[in-house]
Write a protein that holds these residues in place. Structure first.
Motif, PDB file in Angstrom:
ATOM      1  N   GLN A  73      -3.664  -1.662  -8.761  1.00 27.57           N
ATOM      2  CA  GLN A  73      -3.848  -1.875  -7.318  1.00 27.57           C
ATOM      3  C   GLN A  73      -5.329  -1.812  -6.939  1.00 27.57           C
ATOM      4  N   GLU A  74      -6.161  -2.426  -7.753  1.00 29.27           N
ATOM      5  CA  GLU A  74      -7.603  -2.370  -7.524  1.00 29.27           C
ATOM      6  C   GLU A  74      -7.985  -3.034  -6.204  1.00 29.27           C
ATOM      7  N   SER A  75      -7.385  -4.176  -5.870  1.00 31.28           N
ATOM      8  CA  SER A  75      -7.723  -4.868  -4.617  1.00 31.28           C
ATOM      9  C   SER A  75      -7.292  -4.039  -3.417  1.00 31.28           C
ATOM     10  N   GLN A  76      -6.117  -3.406  -3.493  1.00 31.47           N
ATOM     11  CA  GLN A  76      -5.666  -2.539  -2.398  1.00 31.47           C
ATOM     12  C   GLN A  76      -6.588  -1.332  -2.238  1.00 31.47           C
TER      13      GLN A  76
ATOM     14  N   TYR B  62       0.839  -1.192   0.000  1.00 33.28           N
ATOM     15  CA  TYR B  62       0.000   0.000   0.000  1.00 33.28           C
ATOM     16  C   TYR B  62       0.876   1.244   0.000  1.00 33.28           C
TER      17      TYR B  62
ATOM     18  N   ARG C 124      -9.812  -1.251  -2.908  1.00 31.81           N
ATOM     19  CA  ARG C 124     -11.042  -1.707  -2.248  1.00 31.81           C
ATOM     20  C   ARG C 124     -10.820  -1.862  -0.749  1.00 31.81           C
ATOM     21  N   THR C 125      -9.663  -2.418  -0.373  1.00 36.00           N
ATOM     22  CA  THR C 125      -9.347  -2.573   1.051  1.00 36.00           C
ATOM     23  C   THR C 125      -9.258  -1.219   1.738  1.00 36.00           C
TER      24      THR C 125
END
Length: 734
Positions: free
Chosen positions: A166-169, A23, A171-172
């Protein structure tokens, strides 16, 4: 090489290259900033309505009106913040500048609550009340401008820090961001009421509103400093122009063009927005049509927020008349708001992982609009529960005199029983034992009444006494009834904030000193009485002295009671000698009865608000998510204004009736919304946009083909012309 370009990957990099666990390190500053800012906002808001009522001395209606006006402004200013950020300053500068304004507003609120009470200011009202009101109103305006202005910027600014891969990051991050909002709200609504309940002051001890506002102000300053410290690590996108302005201009042009061409010679259009085709792109017009379709569904939604935001005003005031003793914990009235964030953190995962999948397995099509409808019904149910609790509270309240009535109680300060004759009384004569109060108050319509008193069965003394309309009074009967009769003025309302009001009456021939917890020693003259003192829940011990004699008197107090204590003498049995009258009984309805209404309103919030945001996002074009977000926030603002309008027009004498009225209005609006939802057709904006883009590409291809054909024709014509000219030249030479 361009700025922020990663030489290894050959593509744009957001912010610095520093990362922690995958991140960008910059988002940690943004998350801390959001936590502190939400703590600051919700902490200040938790005690705000009590500050209005008990510090500025406004009545319930005035306190509620200003509270909801402030909340409405907080949800109107996001539109301004979005326009400033997207069109001129960019998100970073907008957040910094408006956070400074925000912090100044919080400091102004803390300063507005500072004052010292003098002996001539016994009710707790500041001498220079106008200055405090002006300062607090300026502070609230700056807070509304700050918190609303940065609202649409912070989350989006955090999302900007991530690269496209970094789409998953991302969302997190948004999940953690939402957790910080509720975490800040939860902690602040626990802590700031505790700070408010502390006793502070130089000359006298009062509720510590400066501390309750000061800590949120300090947290806002921390939020600002933390955000600025991370400045060098942020990716700062340049302002690209505000889509909301483009939408407004396009709609304005369509309306203007439609009325300009009203004659029959102009062909009719399928949709009124099609009148903008002369100036604007067809794709933009199609996107605006999709947005307007959703905004039309928003029309009934403000009524939900009308009910929802009253948990910080009417429900908090309701809690001041409840018993907050939970055994190991004693809950302050404004701390009951913590039930909402606790239930949100509990219900959101339960709904997503259990309830909704279970409904789907049962074969039910529980669409987003159906969820929102159920959420509105749950909110209406919450207000029915609030009405039931209010009825229980009203049943426990004493009957206070109306504006045309007066009430009188008797205290026999002598050592012998007295006989009293009151006019218009069912009993011909009253017997009041020695050193005792009469059992209850007597109600009179007349301003002057004749009272007869005797000590040996005969009515020896008859006098005319004056009563005050709308007031309760106690007649102090001296041991020698021929001496002067003293009249007290008693409370005609529950003591504020769940405190207990106590007053001492001295029946001795000498003056006494009474030490009251948290206050100075009070001197009470012979056959006279003290001022009211406010005592917190729990056991309180009073020390009574007269000359060389002293004793201690202890008593357990609940919430919201009022007592008159009579001191006949000071001796070893002081605990038994002192008698009392419980003029207002302590709160007997428990605060736990508010939990069902908080459960229903929070369950309604989860089904209405969370689902509504999801629905709006799914139905919005890719470049107009912010437009619908602004529309959604506008429904919150309108809902808070409706509170003011309905409460002002209804003017209902009973609070429970107002709760029922709001519940009924929401049910009626819910029926309208369900009909609108029935006829709504869900769309896929991405697919529609793709179709328009494909059509535009095909039109462009046709245009290019046409241009190419035209160019070929021109070449042919030029070739023929040149050939003809050559033939003509040859003919001339010949």
């Amino acid at each position: 090489m361009a700025d922020n370009e990663d030489p290894k990957k050959g593509k744009k990099s957001r912010g610095t290259d520093k990362q922690v666990c995958g991140y960008p390190i910059s988002i940690f500053f943004i998350v801390v900033n959001e936590f502190c800012e939400r703590f600051s906002y919700y902490g200040m808001r938790a005690v705000l309505v009590l500050y209005f009522k008990y510090f500025l001395r406004w009545d319930d209606d005035m306190a509620t009106s200003i509270y909801h006006t402030f909340v409405a402004l907080c949800y109107l200013t996001p539109i301004l913040g979005a326009i400033v950020a997207d069109s001129w300053l960019g998100k970073f500068k907008t957040i910094v500048y408006l956070s400074i304004v925000y912090a100044i507003g919080q400091v102004a609120m803390a300063v507005s609550a500072i004052h010292d009470i003098t002996d001539s200011d016994r009710d707790g009202t500041p001498d220079n009340i106008t200055l405090h009101v002006v300062l607090s109103m300026v502070g609230l305006f700056l807070i509304a401008l700050g918190t609303g202005g940065i609202k649409p910027c912070v989350a989006a600014f955090g999302g900007d820090q991530f690269n496209d891969d970094q789409e998953s990051q991302r969302r997190t991050f948004f999940s953690v961001f939402y957790l910080c909002i509720n975490g800040g709200s939860l902690l602040s609504t626990i802590i700031t009421p505790i700070l408010r309940a502390q006793q502070c002051g130089i000359y006298s001890q009062q509720n510590c509103y400066p501390l309750a506002f000061g800590v949120p102000a300090a947290l806002m300053l921390v939020a600002l400093v933390v955000f600025i410290v991370g400045s060098g690590m942020y990716y700062k996108a340049e302002p690209q122009g505000n889509i909301m302005m483009d939408v407004c201009k396009c709609i304005g042009f369509a309306i203007k063009n439609r009325f300009r061409h009203r004659s029959d010679q102009y062909p009719k259009r399928q949709h009124w927005m099609d009148w903008a085709e002369e100036k604007y792109d067809k794709l933009l017009i199609a996107q605006i049509k999709m947005v307007l379709k959703v905004l039309f569904l928003y029309i009934p939604l403000p009524m939900f927020w009308t009910l929802f935001d009253q948990k910080g005003s009417r429900w908090t005031l309701q809690a001041t008349n409840l018993d907050g003793n939970f055994g190991l914990l004693v809950i302050q009235p404004d701390q009951m708001q913590t039930v909402n964030p606790i239930l949100i953190l509990t219900l959101v995962p339960i709904m997503d992982s259990l309830i909704y999948p279970l409904i789907k397995k049962c074969g039910l099509n529980f669409t987003p609009l159906k969820r929102m409808t159920v959420g509105m019904l749950l909110a209406a149910t919450a207000f029915v529960c609030a009405a039931v609790v209010q009825i229980q509270i009203d049943n426990t309240l004493p009957v206070f005199p109306s504006a045309s009535q007066s009430q009188l109680k008797l205290l026999n300060m002598g050592s012998k029983q007295v006989t009293v004759k009151l006019p218009n009384n069912d009993q011909p004569e009253l017997l009041v034992p020695a050193a005792q109060f009469s059992d209850n108050f007597f109600t009179f319509e007349a301003e002057q009444i004749s009272v007869s008193i005797g000590q040996s069965g005969s009515l020896d003394v008859t006098r005319s006494i004056s009563l005050t309309k709308g007031k309760r009074q106690t007649l102090l009967i001296p041991s020698n009834i021929s001496e002067e009769w003293v009249m007290t003025e008693d409370l005609t309302a529950k003591p504020e904030e769940g405190y207990n009001a106590v007053r001492f009456v001295n029946g001795m021939t000498t003056a006494v000193n009474v030490s009251i917890p948290g206050e100075d020693v009070e001197l009470i003259e012979s056959f006279h009485y003290s001022n009211y003192s406010l005592i917190k829940y729990g056991k309180a011990t009073f020390t009574i002295r007269s000359g060389s004699r002293s004793c201690e008197y202890s008593r357990e107090f609940g919430f919201g009671s009022s007592y008159n204590f009579f001191i006949p003498n000071i001796g070893p049995s002081c605990q038994d000698d002192i008698t009392f009258a419980e003029d207002i009984k302590p709160n007997s309805v428990h605060m736990a009865l508010q939990i069902p209404q908080y459960f229903f309103i929070t369950a309604g919030e989860v089904m209405f608000s969370v689902t509504g945001l999801e629905f709006s996002y799914s139905q919005a074009p890719s470049n107009m998510k912010s437009v619908l977000q602004a529309g959604w926030l506008l429904t919150v603002a309108v809902g808070n204004f409706i509170v003011l309008i309905v409460a002002e027009l209804a003017k209902l004498p009973k609070q429970w009736a107002e709760y029922v009225l709001f519940a009924s209005l929401l049910v009626a609006v819910c029926i309208i919304f369900s009909i609108m939802a029935y006829f709504y057709t869900y769309i896929d904006p991405t697919e529609i946009e793709a179709q328009f883009k494909k059509k535009i590409d095909e039109d462009d291809e046709d245009d290019r083909s046409q241009i190419e054909k035209s160019e070929i024709e021109m070449v042919k014509k030029d070739s023929i012309k040149c050939h003809d000219e050559d033939d003509a030249a040859k003919q001339t030479k010949m």
